[in-house]
Design a protein around this motif. Structure first.
Motif, short mmCIF file in Angstrom:
data_model
loop_
_atom_site.label_atom_id
_atom_site.label_comp_id
_atom_site.label_asym_id
_atom_site.label_seq_id
_atom_site.Cartn_x
_atom_site.Cartn_y
_atom_site.Cartn_z
N ALA A 251 19.45 4.76 22.53
CA ALA A 251 19.73 4.43 23.93
C ALA A 251 21.02 3.63 24.06
O ALA A 251 21.80 3.83 25.00
N LYS A 252 21.27 2.71 23.12
CA LYS A 252 22.48 1.90 23.18
C LYS A 252 23.72 2.77 23.02
O LYS A 252 24.72 2.57 23.74
N LEU A 253 23.69 3.73 22.12
CA LEU A 253 24.84 4.61 21.93
C LEU A 253 25.04 5.53 23.12
O LEU A 253 26.18 5.86 23.49
N VAL A 254 23.94 5.96 23.73
CA VAL A 254 24.05 6.77 24.95
C VAL A 254 24.69 5.94 26.06
O VAL A 254 25.58 6.41 26.79
N LEU B 286 21.74 0.86 10.24
CA LEU B 286 20.83 0.76 11.37
C LEU B 286 20.39 -0.67 11.61
O LEU B 286 20.39 -1.15 12.76
N GLU B 287 20.03 -1.38 10.55
CA GLU B 287 19.53 -2.74 10.75
C GLU B 287 20.62 -3.66 11.28
O GLU B 287 20.35 -4.55 12.11
N ASN B 288 21.86 -3.47 10.85
CA ASN B 288 22.95 -4.29 11.36
C ASN B 288 23.25 -3.96 12.82
O ASN B 288 23.52 -4.86 13.63
N PHE B 289 23.19 -2.69 13.17
CA PHE B 289 23.42 -2.28 14.55
C PHE B 289 22.38 -2.90 15.48
O PHE B 289 22.71 -3.44 16.54
N GLN C 103 23.49 -5.62 18.19
CA GLN C 103 23.63 -5.05 19.52
C GLN C 103 22.37 -5.15 20.38
O GLN C 103 22.46 -5.06 21.60
N ILE C 104 21.20 -5.34 19.75
CA ILE C 104 19.96 -5.32 20.53
C ILE C 104 19.12 -6.55 20.26
O ILE C 104 18.95 -7.41 21.13
N TYR C 105 18.58 -6.69 19.07
CA TYR C 105 17.70 -7.82 18.79
C TYR C 105 18.42 -9.16 18.92
O TYR C 105 17.85 -10.13 19.44
N GLY C 106 19.66 -9.23 18.45
CA GLY C 106 20.43 -10.46 18.55
C GLY C 106 20.65 -10.91 19.99
O GLY C 106 20.29 -12.03 20.36
N PRO C 107 21.25 -10.04 20.82
CA PRO C 107 21.44 -10.41 22.23
C PRO C 107 20.14 -10.73 22.97
O PRO C 107 20.13 -11.52 23.91
N MET C 108 19.03 -10.11 22.55
CA MET C 108 17.74 -10.40 23.17
C MET C 108 17.06 -11.62 22.55
O MET C 108 15.97 -12.01 22.98
#
Length: 361
Positions: A71-74, A172-175, A179-184
């Motif tokens: 979803a993030k890449l989309v 994948l884990e770094n992305f 991009q997702i878990y970190g900002p959240m």
């Protein structure tokens, strides 16, 4: 003494050996109505389960890691759901050139459910294994033509992992972390890339005594394909706590409802997750309640999304009632050969909805 019906059924699950241990979280909106731990995280050490116990989330990796990554890449315009995956993975040839990213997410790619790739991977140099999986999938015949039938497939999500990593230019884990878990601000959802990251600082629920690895698995992924590919994949490999699963689901809901000031996702990219798929069995990466004998029980609405994992984990989230249930167990500990959880899951979901007086319209 007043009997708590949900607590009573969970204790019955322990007595009947449905699972050695479990953590159950029930939420209404963003509030936790119920969070309790039961039984043992490890039968051999007698270590107790706690609300902070970390579980091998198995196939919950698909909706909680792989679907958000796609979803993030989309959202960024880097990939398109209805374009063939072969646009980014040219190794896919012949009968696989037409498979779209949407079909992979909805289990309509035509790929088979599972293959014992680890039998080949274990004979390769560990540095070659992750890339070798793409070739193994490319050479695996389709079961049906793409888009013609729904067949739940690990292989489709293994493909998606390699597509995301190629497009993102990182693991994948770094992305996800960046991009997702970190900002959240979600700390307790993570992968272990073997053998470089130690799991010694976390309290894990033990899974199976693995005959292939000849040891009890504690803090290493149970799925053999994922383990031999390095511990990180699109179908399995994610670890986390019940609270972390709950928080991610609530954050996705809030972003879909445009309630977050600085969202990670647009509402538009989350729409396909919360809307029915082409045959109502799956939305993008998420399961839907079956018309009959659903693991979600009788009270979750048809709008609900959820998923199950082989190690004994599950979640169901109902946008209609705003109820979320996260049930994490170590039912494969110490061996996988029974699955009493199949009958137990709908019972506990029904008991929860009845106890808290929640029913869909």
């Amino acid at each position: 003494m007043k009997v708590d019906p949900v607590d009573d059924l969970m204790e019955e699950g322990l007595r009947e050996r449905v699972f050695p241990g479990a953590v159950l979280l029930v939420g209404k909106g963003d509030a936790e109505l119920f969070l309790r731990a039961y039984g043992k995280a490890d039968l051999f050490s007698n270590r107790l389960m706690t609300p902070e116990t970390v579980f091998d989330l198995a196939s919950l990796t698909k909706p909680l890691a792989m679907a958000p990554a796609v979803a993030k890449l989309v959202d960024r315009g880097r990939i398109l759901l209805d374009r063939p995956a072969a646009d980014w993975l040219p190794e896919l040839a012949g009968d696989k050139t037409a498979i779209t990213i949407r079909q992979l997410l909805c289990h309509r790619s035509g790929l088979p459910a599972h293959r014992l790739f680890y039998m080949t991977l274990k004979n390769l140099d560990p540095r070659e294994r992750k890339d070798a999986v793409l070739g193994l999938i490319a050479r695996t015949p389709l079961v049906t033509p793409p888009g013609t039938a729904t067949l739940y497939s690990d292989l489709g999500f293994m493909l998606l992992c390699r597509l995301v990593e190629r497009v993102a230019g990182c693991t994948l884990e770094n992305f996800l972390a960046e991009q997702i878990y970190g900002p959240m601000e979600i700390d307790d959802l993570f992968f272990f890339r073997l053998p470089t990251k130690s799991s010694s600082h976390h309290a894990f629920a033990a899974t199976e005594f693995c005959p292939l690895r000849c040891r009890l698995l504690v803090g290493e992924v149970h799925d053999d394909n994922a383990w031999y590919a390095g511990g990180v994949d699109g179908h399995a490999g994610l670890f986390g706590t019940a609270r972390a699963v709950f928080y991610l689901l609530r954050r996705l809901t809030a972003e879909h409802r445009c309630l977050v000031k600085t969202p990670v996702f647009s509402k538009e990219v989350l729409d396909p997750i919360f809307k029915n798929g082409p045959d109502d069995n799956f939305s993008l990466g998420f399961d839907r309640p079956a018309a009959e004998n659903s693991s979600a029980g009788r009270y979750f609405s048809k709008n609900s999304v959820g998923h199950l994992g082989f190690t004994g984990v599950s979640f169901w989230m109902d946008p209609t009632t705003d109820v979320t249930v996260v049930l994490l167990t170590n039912r494969v500990h110490p061996f996988r050969w029974h699955n009493r959880l199949v009958d137990f899951r709908p019972k506990i979901h029904d008991r929860i909805m009845e106890q808290f007086g929640i029913q869909a319209d």
